[in-house]
Design a protein around this motif. Structure first.
Motif, PDB file in Angstrom:
ATOM      1  N   MET A 143      23.680 -19.099  45.155  1.00 54.47           N
ATOM      2  CA  MET A 143      24.553 -20.257  44.956  1.00 54.47           C
ATOM      3  C   MET A 143      25.351 -20.072  43.674  1.00 54.47           C
ATOM      4  N   LEU A 144      26.417 -20.842  43.558  1.00 53.88           N
ATOM      5  CA  LEU A 144      27.276 -20.822  42.385  1.00 53.88           C
ATOM      6  C   LEU A 144      26.968 -22.055  41.541  1.00 53.88           C
ATOM      7  N   VAL A 145      26.465 -21.831  40.326  1.00 50.25           N
ATOM      8  CA  VAL A 145      26.047 -22.935  39.466  1.00 50.25           C
ATOM      9  C   VAL A 145      26.541 -22.691  38.044  1.00 50.25           C
ATOM     10  N   GLY A 146      26.711 -23.771  37.288  1.00 44.91           N
ATOM     11  CA  GLY A 146      27.152 -23.597  35.913  1.00 44.91           C
ATOM     12  C   GLY A 146      27.303 -24.908  35.172  1.00 44.91           C
ATOM     13  N   SER A 147      27.316 -24.823  33.854  1.00 42.63           N
ATOM     14  CA  SER A 147      27.491 -26.007  33.013  1.00 42.63           C
ATOM     15  C   SER A 147      28.934 -26.474  32.984  1.00 42.63           C
ATOM     16  N   MET A 148      29.850 -25.575  33.339  1.00 39.63           N
ATOM     17  CA  MET A 148      31.273 -25.902  33.304  1.00 39.63           C
ATOM     18  C   MET A 148      31.843 -25.704  34.705  1.00 39.63           C
ATOM     19  N   SER A 149      32.518 -26.708  35.206  1.00 41.46           N
ATOM     20  CA  SER A 149      32.959 -26.667  36.594  1.00 41.46           C
ATOM     21  C   SER A 149      33.945 -25.549  36.866  1.00 41.46           C
ATOM     22  N   ARG A 150      34.678 -25.122  35.834  1.00 51.27           N
ATOM     23  CA  ARG A 150      35.687 -24.086  36.067  1.00 51.27           C
ATOM     24  C   ARG A 150      35.076 -22.693  36.192  1.00 51.27           C
ATOM     25  N   GLY A 151      33.830 -22.534  35.700  1.00 54.47           N
ATOM     26  CA  GLY A 151      33.205 -21.226  35.744  1.00 54.47           C
ATOM     27  C   GLY A 151      31.765 -21.320  36.203  1.00 54.47           C
ATOM     28  N   LEU A 152      31.496 -20.875  37.413  1.00 53.20           N
ATOM     29  CA  LEU A 152      30.164 -20.986  38.008  1.00 53.20           C
ATOM     30  C   LEU A 152      29.550 -19.602  38.161  1.00 53.20           C
ATOM     31  N   PHE A 153      28.292 -19.463  37.768  1.00 55.71           N
ATOM     32  CA  PHE A 153      27.571 -18.197  37.828  1.00 55.71           C
ATOM     33  C   PHE A 153      26.914 -18.016  39.203  1.00 55.71           C
ATOM     34  N   PHE A 154      26.920 -16.777  39.685  1.00 53.79           N
ATOM     35  CA  PHE A 154      26.210 -16.460  40.921  1.00 53.79           C
ATOM     36  C   PHE A 154      24.730 -16.279  40.582  1.00 53.79           C
ATOM     37  N   VAL A 155      23.881 -17.130  41.166  1.00 53.76           N
ATOM     38  CA  VAL A 155      22.437 -17.042  40.981  1.00 53.76           C
ATOM     39  C   VAL A 155      21.807 -16.699  42.327  1.00 53.76           C
ATOM     40  N   HIS A 156      21.044 -15.610  42.354  1.00 53.47           N
ATOM     41  CA  HIS A 156      20.449 -15.125  43.589  1.00 53.47           C
ATOM     42  C   HIS A 156      19.372 -16.077  44.116  1.00 53.47           C
ATOM     43  N   ALA A 157      19.248 -16.102  45.435  1.00 57.77           N
ATOM     44  CA  ALA A 157      18.099 -16.750  46.060  1.00 57.77           C
ATOM     45  C   ALA A 157      16.837 -15.944  45.743  1.00 57.77           C
ATOM     46  N   GLU A 158      15.695 -16.586  45.842  1.00 57.26           N
ATOM     47  CA  GLU A 158      14.437 -15.918  45.515  1.00 57.26           C
ATOM     48  C   GLU A 158      13.930 -15.124  46.717  1.00 57.26           C
ATOM     49  N   THR A 159      14.684 -14.101  47.083  1.00 56.53           N
ATOM     50  CA  THR A 159      14.346 -13.289  48.265  1.00 56.53           C
ATOM     51  C   THR A 159      13.442 -12.109  47.930  1.00 56.53           C
ATOM     52  N   ALA A 160      13.396 -11.718  46.671  1.00 53.16           N
ATOM     53  CA  ALA A 160      12.645 -10.516  46.288  1.00 53.16           C
ATOM     54  C   ALA A 160      11.171 -10.846  46.060  1.00 53.16           C
ATOM     55  N   GLU A 161      10.312  -9.912  46.468  1.00 56.08           N
ATOM     56  CA  GLU A 161       8.894 -10.036  46.170  1.00 56.08           C
ATOM     57  C   GLU A 161       8.669  -9.815  44.679  1.00 56.08           C
ATOM     58  N   SER A 162       7.654 -10.449  44.141  1.00 51.90           N
ATOM     59  CA  SER A 162       7.340 -10.326  42.722  1.00 51.90           C
ATOM     60  C   SER A 162       5.834 -10.182  42.563  1.00 51.90           C
ATOM     61  N   PRO A 163       5.403  -9.481  41.524  1.00 49.03           N
ATOM     62  CA  PRO A 163       3.961  -9.413  41.271  1.00 49.03           C
ATOM     63  C   PRO A 163       3.360 -10.767  40.938  1.00 49.03           C
ATOM     64  N   TYR A 164       4.227 -11.726  40.598  1.00 55.30           N
ATOM     65  CA  TYR A 164       3.739 -13.018  40.116  1.00 55.30           C
ATOM     66  C   TYR A 164       3.780 -14.103  41.179  1.00 55.30           C
ATOM     67  N   VAL A 165       4.810 -14.096  42.007  1.00 57.53           N
ATOM     68  CA  VAL A 165       4.949 -15.124  43.050  1.00 57.53           C
ATOM     69  C   VAL A 165       5.477 -14.480  44.333  1.00 57.53           C
ATOM     70  N   ALA A 166       5.206 -15.130  45.451  1.00 53.44           N
ATOM     71  CA  ALA A 166       5.754 -14.664  46.721  1.00 53.44           C
ATOM     72  C   ALA A 166       7.233 -15.020  46.800  1.00 53.44           C
ATOM     73  N   SER A 167       7.961 -14.315  47.656  1.00 54.81           N
ATOM     74  CA  SER A 167       9.390 -14.615  47.825  1.00 54.81           C
ATOM     75  C   SER A 167       9.560 -15.989  48.453  1.00 54.81           C
ATOM     76  N   ARG A 168      10.648 -16.618  48.102  1.00 54.50           N
ATOM     77  CA  ARG A 168      11.025 -17.920  48.668  1.00 54.50           C
ATOM     78  C   ARG A 168      12.486 -17.811  49.101  1.00 54.50           C
ATOM     79  N   PRO A 169      12.755 -17.170  50.237  1.00 52.76           N
ATOM     80  CA  PRO A 169      14.146 -16.879  50.614  1.00 52.76           C
ATOM     81  C   PRO A 169      14.973 -18.098  50.980  1.00 52.76           C
ATOM     82  N   PHE A 170      14.369 -19.268  50.958  1.00 50.11           N
ATOM     83  CA  PHE A 170      15.103 -20.508  51.207  1.00 50.11           C
ATOM     84  C   PHE A 170      15.492 -21.190  49.896  1.00 50.11           C
ATOM     85  N   ARG A 171      15.121 -20.603  48.747  1.00 52.62           N
ATOM     86  CA  ARG A 171      15.215 -21.295  47.461  1.00 52.62           C
ATOM     87  C   ARG A 171      16.163 -20.598  46.504  1.00 52.62           C
ATOM     88  N   VAL A 172      16.896 -21.433  45.737  1.00 58.30           N
ATOM     89  CA  VAL A 172      17.618 -20.957  44.563  1.00 58.30           C
ATOM     90  C   VAL A 172      17.148 -21.786  43.374  1.00 58.30           C
TER      91      VAL A 172
END
Length: 410
Positions: A238-267
């Motif tokens: 998703m595109l998120v940011g503190s300023m409406s004119r500039g939004l950062f691309f933040v990946h969904a939690e699709t990758a496996e991690s040693p700490y948590v399972a993937s959550r491919p429905f979540r950002v």
């Protein structure tokens, strides 16, 4: 542009059991409309919720207002539209067109056999909300003709038998048909046609590169996880940011991690104050996002689609403040997507001194990733000079809508 898939399911396709099977497949696939005979309207309502169009068979008083009546009433079957009745030399004498002009029906069905029927479809479009046009061979009467001549007057729905024909209809003359009327019993073909519609509706966004200028711990804040009703791919977020004119691309939690399972429905989208981009080019505060809302899911190439929010989860978490600069030359890529040679060799940022600063707050956690030139990278590994994917537009916003005024955000 909103597209639609109509599924033909009148008595011409078989008995009720055959029609029911086709309609059920359409409901499961997510078609927008089902086209049936008037007697089947209540049966379709019993099967599920979908817009129902019905061929008018009992005269002009059948449309409209009854609670169990169709959402659209169609003329043309067993009439002039399908060739059962002869076309009158003067269209003003047409029974089908008269029904449309009186408001007894709002949708026209026309089988285009030759140029006379093409002309008839043009006349019908002047009075019809929807014009369903079916041709045995679109090479004889090109769909381009109808799109060019009547595309602005009505919702033009082209008859197709396959998903590939639907793709062609949506892409013709770049603008394409507004919808397709699919005549198929194959559940896979119905599903693929709906997928083609979703692809055709995707907005193409212009993403560019911004250079990280600062990243710092800023204490804790109320962070929002946006859980959607859709599974996202590894290149989506998703595109998120503190300023409406500039939004950062933040990946969904699709990758496996040693700490948590993937959550491919979540950002894991950031703090409650931040904006998230929504369908149609709007924005919404993350604090306001809730179940049933729609947000925009975007891939790293800028192709956007809609997703329904199932839940927004707010928790207090430690945060990073991430600042980046978008300059006049920022985001300029060579054809292969790499940096220009002189910059790549020197290691210098392509952001210019007169660039614009944008920023956001993201959780201090290795599972939150942003898109960089080298692929997804955890925010905990970001450093000044790294380049990240952003969506930037020189516009202000008021209540989520772009406005032409000067707003200072800092």
């Amino acid at each position: 542009m909103t597209r639609s898939v109509w599924l033909k399911a009148d008595d011409a396709v078989g008995d009720w059991e055959q029609r029911k099977k086709r309609i059920t497949a359409g409901l499961e696939a997510g078609v927008d409309w089902v086209l049936v005979d008037e007697d089947d309207v209540s049966r379709v309502r019993d099967l599920g919720r979908v817009s129902v169009a019905a061929f008018e068979t009992a005269g002009p008083d059948v449309i409209g207002d009854a609670e169990d009546g169709p959402d659209a009433s169609v003329v043309g079957k067993d009439g002039e539209g399908d060739g059962t009745a002869d076309l009158p030399p003067d269209h003003s004498g047409s029974a089908d067109l008269s029904a449309l002009r009186r408001g007894d029906a709002d949708t026209a069905y026309v089988r285009v056999f030759n140029q006379d029927y093409e002309s008839f479809a043009e006349s019908a479009a002047e009075a019809a909300d929807h014009t369903l046009v079916v041709s045995e061979d679109w090479t004889i009467i090109p769909l381009e003709n109808l799109i060019a001549r009547i595309g602005d007057e009505t919702e033009l729905v082209a008859g197709v038998e396959t998903a590939e024909e639907a793709r062609t209809a949506f892409e013709t003359l770049e603008t394409g048909a507004d919808g397709v009327l699919l005549d198929s019993d194959d559940p896979d073909e119905i599903r693929r046609t709906v997928e083609v519609r979703e692809e055709a509706e995707r907005e193409q966004l212009d993403l560019q590169w911004a250079t990280i200028t600062a990243i710092e711990r800023v204490g804790s804040a109320d962070r929002v996880c946006v859980d959607t009703g859709s599974l996202m791919e590894s290149d989506e977020g998703m595109l998120v940011g503190s300023m409406s004119r500039g939004l950062f691309f933040v990946h969904a939690e699709t990758a496996e991690s040693p700490y948590v399972a993937s959550r491919p429905f979540r950002v894991n989208a950031g703090a409650v104050h931040a904006y998230v981009r929504t369908p149609g080019g709007g924005t919404k505060y993350l604090a306001e996002v809730g179940s049933g809302d729609e947000v925009q899911v975007v891939d790293t190439d800028g192709r956007a689609r809609e997703a329904v929010v199932g839940r927004a989860k707010i928790e207090r978490r430690p945060m990073f403040r991430i600042e980046a600069e978008v300059g006049n030359d920022a985001g300029s890529d060579d054809a292969d997507g790499s940096k220009p040679v002189d910059e790549a060799e020197s290691g210098e940022s392509d952001a210019t001194p007169d660039g614009d600063r944008i920023e956001t707050l993201l959780q201090n956690a290795e599972t939150i990733k942003v898109a960089t030139r080298d692929g997804p990278r955890a925010v905990t590994d970001l450093e000044p000079g790294d380049e990240v994917r952003v969506h930037y537009e020189e516009t202000a916003r008021h209540f989520g809508e772009a406005v032409d005024e000067r707003i200072v955000e800092k």
